[in-house]
Design a protein around this motif. Structure first.
Motif, mmCIF file in Angstrom:
data_model
loop_
_atom_site.group_PDB
_atom_site.id
_atom_site.type_symbol
_atom_site.label_atom_id
_atom_site.label_comp_id
_atom_site.label_asym_id
_atom_site.label_seq_id
_atom_site.Cartn_x
_atom_site.Cartn_y
_atom_site.Cartn_z
ATOM 1 N N VAL A 327 13.808 -2.144 2.388
ATOM 2 C CA VAL A 327 12.953 -2.494 1.152
ATOM 3 C C VAL A 327 11.699 -2.092 1.101
ATOM 4 C CG1 VAL A 327 14.528 -4.288 0.375
ATOM 5 C CG2 VAL A 327 12.476 -4.869 1.547
ATOM 6 N N THR A 328 10.918 -1.916 -0.144
ATOM 7 C CA THR A 328 9.469 -1.605 -0.123
ATOM 8 C C THR A 328 8.764 -2.508 0.529
ATOM 9 O OG1 THR A 328 9.813 -0.232 -2.125
ATOM 10 C CG2 THR A 328 7.672 -0.946 -1.534
ATOM 11 N N ALA A 329 7.816 -2.219 1.436
ATOM 12 C CA ALA A 329 7.036 -3.239 2.042
ATOM 13 C C ALA A 329 5.805 -3.744 1.122
ATOM 14 C CB ALA A 329 6.172 -2.467 3.030
ATOM 15 N N PRO A 330 5.949 -5.358 0.991
ATOM 16 C CA PRO A 330 4.957 -5.745 0.153
ATOM 17 C C PRO A 330 3.619 -5.341 0.215
ATOM 18 C CG PRO A 330 6.661 -7.560 1.181
ATOM 19 C CD PRO A 330 6.730 -6.173 1.681
ATOM 20 N N SER A 331 3.312 -5.209 1.428
ATOM 21 C CA SER A 331 1.792 -4.568 1.625
ATOM 22 C C SER A 331 1.400 -3.439 1.489
ATOM 23 C CB SER A 331 1.365 -4.973 3.098
ATOM 24 O OG SER A 331 2.356 -4.269 3.964
ATOM 25 N N ASP A 332 2.534 -2.316 1.189
ATOM 26 C CA ASP A 332 2.238 -0.941 0.896
ATOM 27 C C ASP A 332 3.238 -0.369 0.299
ATOM 28 O OD1 ASP A 332 1.690 1.659 0.996
ATOM 29 O OD2 ASP A 332 1.040 1.624 2.922
ATOM 30 N N PRO A 333 3.460 0.217 -1.054
ATOM 31 C CA PRO A 333 4.458 0.849 -1.646
ATOM 32 C C PRO A 333 4.933 2.086 -1.225
ATOM 33 C CG PRO A 333 2.305 1.130 -2.981
ATOM 34 C CD PRO A 333 1.869 -0.028 -1.886
ATOM 35 N N ASN A 334 4.247 2.631 0.033
ATOM 36 C CA ASN A 334 4.640 4.095 0.561
ATOM 37 C C ASN A 334 5.308 3.572 1.912
ATOM 38 O OD1 ASN A 334 3.446 5.568 -1.340
ATOM 39 N ND2 ASN A 334 1.589 5.155 -0.482
ATOM 40 N N ARG A 335 5.446 2.364 2.219
ATOM 41 C CA ARG A 335 6.167 1.783 3.310
ATOM 42 C C ARG A 335 7.390 1.015 3.109
ATOM 43 N NH1 ARG A 335 3.512 5.750 4.841
ATOM 44 N NH2 ARG A 335 1.649 5.530 5.945
#
Length: 351
Positions: A327-335
């Motif tokens: 899933v998309t990382a909460p801290s970075d939408p590109n990770r």
């Protein structure tokens, strides 16, 4: 003609036949010696192509447990028994080696090594089925402390990019990071670089790949219409690296293309009739081994051949390809980060 003359003529004919037989014998002997020498050189050459890393010694016992080994398959009396136990192999595609070929194909130098492709290949007990799990390189993971060849260790890192493990600690750290992420013991390690992959595809005569959408990626220099295409090595490598011309431009789209390419390669290799064409078989073997790095358990031609023979019942239609749930990382939408509990359930099925 007198009797004496007849005897002399017969003697000359016998002498000529004897000399001819000697010439034929010497020619056959020479040919045999040259053939044996050529075969010996080919074996030596292929064997010395392979580079290896002693991952077991570097990581010691602080690792997930090995899978239970099943008895070997029966074999003829004059052959060694083939292993049949399950295996987990970490396969990396990297730009880790410097050189003209890699530079021309977009590879980096050895100091800027990256693992652009990471797949855990799980081979079921019996070795007739396999699951290939791709790990997105943009996954944020806990990168453990890893031993370095120069002595000392890397510092642990939290929320690190998955492919940074190879960059900071090479194959040993890549294996350690995968084992920490999955809880699965990696029985073997295989790494092939850019030029080696392209040469393998060319040695096979290219591969047929079907794409479901147009690909238009200036960065990988690949432009294909949706449909079936016969790709050479350079085009196949571009397909494996393409991400900006498909979907949302993320690594997940590229993984789908890589999985399609893997199955196409398996199909090509199984249907290529390599065993009946020694020259072509040598070309394929040379292409693979020239750019191959393995763990010490697979660092000889004999060991690689034994592995290959044990997988003779594994065909492309028995290989399942999946991507680690993310899933998309909460801290970075590109990770991305592993999606739980789905990711853990997947890894548990491979233990």
């Amino acid at each position: 003609m007198t009797r004496h003359e007849e005897q002399g003529d017969a003697g000359r004919r016998v002498g000529r036949r004897s000399r001819a037989l000697k010439i034929v014998g010497l020619t056959l002997t020479g040919t045999l010696v040259l053939g044996v020498a050529a075969a010996g050189w080919a074996y030596w050459h292929l064997n010395h192509n392979i580079r290896s890393v002693d991952i077991d010694s570097a990581l010691g016992d602080d690792r997930p447990a090995r899978a239970v080994v099943t008895p070997s398959a029966t074999a003829p009396a004059d052959a060694s028994p083939l292993p049949t136990g399950s295996l987990n192999i970490l396969v990396l595609g990297s730009d880790s080696r410097s050189g003209k070929d890699n530079q021309e194909l977009g590879g980096g130098d050895s100091g800027g090594a990256r693992s652009d492709t990471a797949m855990v290949v799980h081979i079921d007990a019996g070795r007739t089925k396999a699951t290939v799990v791709s790990i997105p390189r943009d996954t944020l993971v806990t990168r453990p402390s890893c031993p370095l060849t120069s002595g000392g260790r890397t510092a642990p890192a939290y929320g690190a990019m998955f492919n940074s493990a190879y960059a900071v600690g090479g194959p040993v750290c890549a294996v350690k990071t995968v084992e920490t992420l999955t809880g699965v013991r990696m029985d073997h390690y295989l790494e092939i670089d850019f030029s080696g992959f392209a040469k393998l595809v060319d040695a096979l005569g290219g591969v047929d790949v079907t794409t479901g959408q147009d690909i238009d990626d200036d960065k990988s220099h690949l432009h294909l219409k949706a449909g079936t295409h016969h790709l050479d090595g350079k085009q196949a490598l571009a397909l494996a690296r393409t991400r900006h011309g498909i979907g949302d431009g993320s690594d997940l789209g590229r993984i789908g293309l890589q999985q399609t390419l893997v199955k196409a390669l398996l199909a090509e290799m199984s249907g290529a009739g390599l065993l009946s064409d020694p020259a072509r078989l040598y070309q394929v073997a040379d292409a693979v081994t020239t750019s191959l790095t393995t763990d010490t358990g697979l660092n000889s031609l004999n060991e690689l051949v034994t592995l290959g023979r044990s997988l003779k019942g594994l065909t492309a239609d028995r290989v399942r390809t999946v991507t680690m749930p993310v899933v998309t990382a909460p801290s970075d939408p590109n990770r991305v980060v592993a999606e739980e509990p789905a990711a853990n359930d997947l890894w548990a099925s491979l233990r």
